[in-house]
Every structure is written in C-alpha cells, then in structure tokens.
Design an enzyme around this catalytic site. Structure first.
Site, short mmCIF file in Angstrom:
data_model
loop_
_atom_site.label_atom_id
_atom_site.label_comp_id
_atom_site.label_asym_id
_atom_site.label_seq_id
_atom_site.Cartn_x
_atom_site.Cartn_y
_atom_site.Cartn_z
N LYS A 79 1.85 -8.78 2.16
CA LYS A 79 1.17 -7.50 1.91
C LYS A 79 0.09 -7.67 0.86
CE LYS A 79 2.34 -2.63 0.88
NZ LYS A 79 3.44 -1.68 0.57
N SER A 154 3.82 2.47 3.42
CA SER A 154 2.53 1.85 3.28
C SER A 154 2.44 0.43 3.84
CB SER A 154 2.13 1.83 1.80
OG SER A 154 3.01 1.02 1.06
N SER A 178 8.33 2.34 1.82
CA SER A 178 7.22 1.61 2.44
C SER A 178 7.58 0.34 3.21
CB SER A 178 6.17 1.25 1.39
OG SER A 178 5.35 2.36 1.19
#
Ligand code: GLN
Length: 485
Positions: A79, A154, A178
């Site tokens: 990420k 997210s 997330s």
C-alpha cells in the site's frame, strides 16, 4: 494448468521450492497479468518492474543456494503509505506525489530481507481516509467483480489487486476497516492484527492509536504466512509489542469443535442488505455444523462507536498531518515571499477535500473549549467500548459479524454525502477503537457481488481467528471464486 499469476502464496511457495518455475517466471507472470487488466482495475499507483525483476533474480540465487524462506520470490503489492526506500510513496495524495522515502518501513524491510519481490505500490484513499478508494488524488480503483463499482477502501488497491490476480499477496493498513472492508467487497481475505502486533515504523500516519498494517491474501493460509513475515517487536515503534514471534500457520488445524462464538446483535444493523444478512447467517450455520456453539451476545456501546471514531481519528489526523507545511518534504507552493501564504496555499492545493474535512473536524474537536466536550468524551467512550468487548470475551472465544452491511456499491454513489460513506464502517470501526484483531473472509455472494464475514477476537488471538477462518474455508468454496475479467 493454472497460470502462475493465479497461484496462492502457499502454492507459489511450493512451486518455487520444487523448482517448477523460478521467481523471475513468477514475477514476469504477475506483470503479464497486470498488463492485461490494470488499465481497467487501476489497483496500482506505481509499478516497479525493473526493481522487481532484480529482486526476483536475487531470490532465485538465494533459493538455489538453499537460503530461501517463506517469502523468498513471492511478488507482493505494498500500500502506498508504507515507505519504500528509493521508490515513490504518495499516500495517493498530491501532497506526496513526488515524495521518495530515504528509508524502508519495518514491514517492507522485513519482507525484502526475506526475499519478497515488490510489484508496485497500491492505490488507496488519500492518506487512508475513505471507504471506496474514490478519495485517491490520482484515480479510483475499480472492483474486479464489476468495474462500475468501488473496491472498498482505503486499501482498495490491495484488495482489487489480489482479487484480480495482479498480486500474489498485498499489504494494507487498517485504521477503521481499511483492510477488512475492501477484502470483503472484493471477495478476498484480510487480517487486521492486534494493535502493536506489527510495527508502524515507516507507515505514514493517519491516526496513530488506531493504525495497523496487515495482509490481504487469496486465502487464510496466505494471510497467516504474510503475517508471520511482518509481525514482531520493533524497537523503532514504541507501541509495538515485545512478544515471542509465533508461527501463525502452525495453528491452522481446521478443528473448531467446542469453540464458543458470539453473535453481537448490534452488528446486524438497520440498512444492512438482505443478501448480506443471508450470506452471513448461512456462514454462522456452517460454523455450527463444524462443531462451534453459537450464542447471541450484546455490545451495547456499539451505537457510539462511529461518533467516537469520527472524533478520535480526525483529531489524531489533524495533529499528524500538521507536518505537511511545504517546508521539509512533499508539495511546496513557493510562488510567494510570504511564509504563511506559502504554507496555507501548500495545504490548500496539496490536500483533497476529504483530508481537509478530517483536519478541520479534528482541529475543532481538539480546540480549547471543545476538547472536554468532544475529545475527552470520545476517549471515555473508547474505554466503554473496550470494556464491552472484554466482558463478552469472558464467555465467548470469538465474535462473528458481517464485515460490511453492504456489497460493493457503484462508483460515485456515496461521494456526495460523507456521512453515508462513514456509515459503511459501522461493523469494523469498533475493533480498531478497542485495538483487537479481526479478519474478513469471503462467505458468499449477494446479487453477484462478494460478501465478507468478520471474525473478531480478544487481543492477540490472531491464531484462533485464523483457525476459525481456516475451518470455514476448508468447508466452503467461496475463496476459490474469481472475477471473470
Ligand atoms: N473508512 C474509514 C475512514 O475513512 C477507515 C479508513 C481506514 O481504516 N484507514 O476513516
């Protein structure tokens, strides 16, 4: 024979160890897949092909010399809020669009030392604020099951990449859901570890008391292997727990007879889609068939969790994001001799609307006169939420809930109303507030879209959660379903 990019982590491991293919073959295959679908999915912010092939060559040498480990030669997506030395780390924000870290986050340092191969950096909501990946300053990620829908957020890039076979495994982060919510919406597995289990050093902070890094994988075993690789004490993170390192794969017995599971009624919220309810209720029955006992429980302070989170997370965010002033790093507006104007314009132009909203909410909650009414009150509610969980875990071993009350929704559906977006996280936020571990695994479909079941356990019960999830996975086929891209 399956394409190499379709392999799970443990299948890829077996193939690499048997010499059926090389790490270079595997990395090339993943990039071939990325070439086929990435223009539609948009799961990556940066691709690191040259770097990956060099790492894969090094991995092949290590394997040939018998120096391999569980992650050697495994292609991963990371990420884009996890610092990678020499490789852009943007948080999907204009503010950090040109930011190149000069050091590795501990999780990536560990993975790369173990021979993992970085495919690239995963798209996300800007600074991890959001539930749909639409807050990325660059472009939204699309759900591989239906390209007109969101992947969740997210860590939308992580879940979409794993679901679309654009990565063997991915690292995400979870502040309020997330990792779990996008895993649920994309039909893959995701684990949010106990707060402190995984080092946050080099994780660009959103809300430091809630943030935790964890794996998104094609199945439960893959999550366990990836957690093994990143968990453990780190002297550079004062909140990381100094505990002996466990082998999370060792507890995957698939045997859950006698396990006591609680079903918290507050998590079956109004507004939950009927197809989600059905799939989760079927999954609970399956767990009973496997020998677990199931009982209703209550976590009465759940109704305050959303409000509590939306004080604490923005408050911490407003403090953490104060560092983006255009002076030391990141975007810098310099078209003025006035220092204040430079700072203000930097922040005005560098941050997107959701990030600004959070900063304002947080600055307000922390300001003199409001601190006691909001921030302090939220901290007190936080204690009540923790106590709720501690109390139910005196009588049950784990809790079973939906991960998200809804399946993947159309892009643009909830962008006009932030509160509608915040409501998606009702089932995942309380877990971060209490610092607990939780996992989402696929448990069916509603109208052709994946549904996730969430398992929640007491602090440091990852082994147990993984085992329950593993038992469920052994008895079902949901984890094998892949979108037809
Ligand atoms: N969707 C939640 C938020 O916007 C949680 C995000 C996260 O876990 N990073 O804050």
């Amino acid at each position: 024979m399956a394409e190499l990019w379709q392999l799970t982590l443990h299948e890829a491991r077996a193939g690499l160890d048997a010499g059926s293919f090389s790490a270079v073959d595997l990395a090339r295959a993943c990039f071939e897949r990325i070439g086929q679908v990435e223009d539609r999915v948009k799961a990556y912010v940066t691709l690191t092909e040259d770097h990956a092939l060099q790492q894969a060559e090094a991995a092949d040498r290590a394997l040939a010399e018998g120096r391999g480990g569980p992650m050697t030669g495994i292609p991963v997506q990371v990420k884009d809020l996890i610092c990678t030395n020499g490789i852009p780390t943007t948080c999907s924000s204009r503010m950090l669009e040109n930011f190149v870290p000069v050091y590795d986050a501990t999780v990536w340092a560990r993975l790369s030392t173990q021979g993992a191969v970085l495919l690239g950096k995963g798209n996300m909501d800007e600074f991890a604020m959001g539930s749909s990946c639409e807050n990325s300053a660059f472009y939204p990620t699309h759900n591989p099951w239906d390209l007109g829908r969101v992947p969740g957020g997210s860590s939308g890039g992580a879940a979409a990449a794993v679901a679309a076979d654009e990565a063997i495994v991915a690292l995400g982060s979870d502040t309020g859901g997330s990792i779990r919510q996008p895993a649920s919406l994309c039909g893959v597995a995701g684990l949010k570890p106990t707060y402190g289990r995984v080092s946050r050093y080099g994780l660009i902070a959103f809300a430091s008391s809630l943030d935790q890094i964890g794996p998104v994988g094609k199945d439960v075993t893959d999550c366990a292997i990836a957690l093994n690789a990143i968990a453990g004490y780190d002297p550079r993170d004062s909140t990381s727990l100094d505990l002996p390192v466990t082998d999370f794969t060792a507890g995957l017995t698939g045997e859950i007879k006698g396990m006591r599971l609680g079903i918290p009624r507050e998590y079956f919220v109004d507004g939950m889609e009927p197809g989600v309810r059905e799939a989760v209720e079927d999954a609970i029955r399956e767990l009973e068939t496997l020998g677990a006992s199931v009982e209703p429980v209550s976590l009465p302070t759940t109704e305050y969790a959303l409000a509590c989170y939306y004080i604490i997370a923005p408050s911490e965010c407003s403090a953490n994001l104060a560092r983006y002033d255009g002076v030391k790093f990141g975007y810098s507006y310099q078209d003025t001799p006035d220092m204040w104007e430079a700072m203000e314009t930097t922040r005005q132009q560098g941050f997107g609307p959701e990030v600004k909203r959070r900063i304002m909410l947080g600055a307000y909650a922390l300001s003199a006169g409001y601190y006691d009414a909001y921030y302090l009150k939220a901290q007190q509610v936080r204690t009540l939420i923790r106590q709720d969980f501690a109390r139910v875990f005196e009588t049950v071993d784990a809790l079973v809930t939906p991960t998200s009350p809804v399946v993947a929704f159309p892009l643009g559906d909830k962008t006009a109303d932030p509160v509608q977006m915040y409501l998606i996280d009702v089932c995942t936020l309380p877990i971060n507030i209490a610092g607990l571990p939780a996992m989402s695994v696929p448990c069916g479909f509603s109208e052709g879209l994946p549904v996730g079941m969430q398992l929640i356990g007491p602090h440091l019960s990852e082994e147990r959660l993984l085992d329950i999830a593993y038992a469920y996975e052994q008895a079902t086929e949901w984890h094998k379903a892949r979108p037809g891209l």
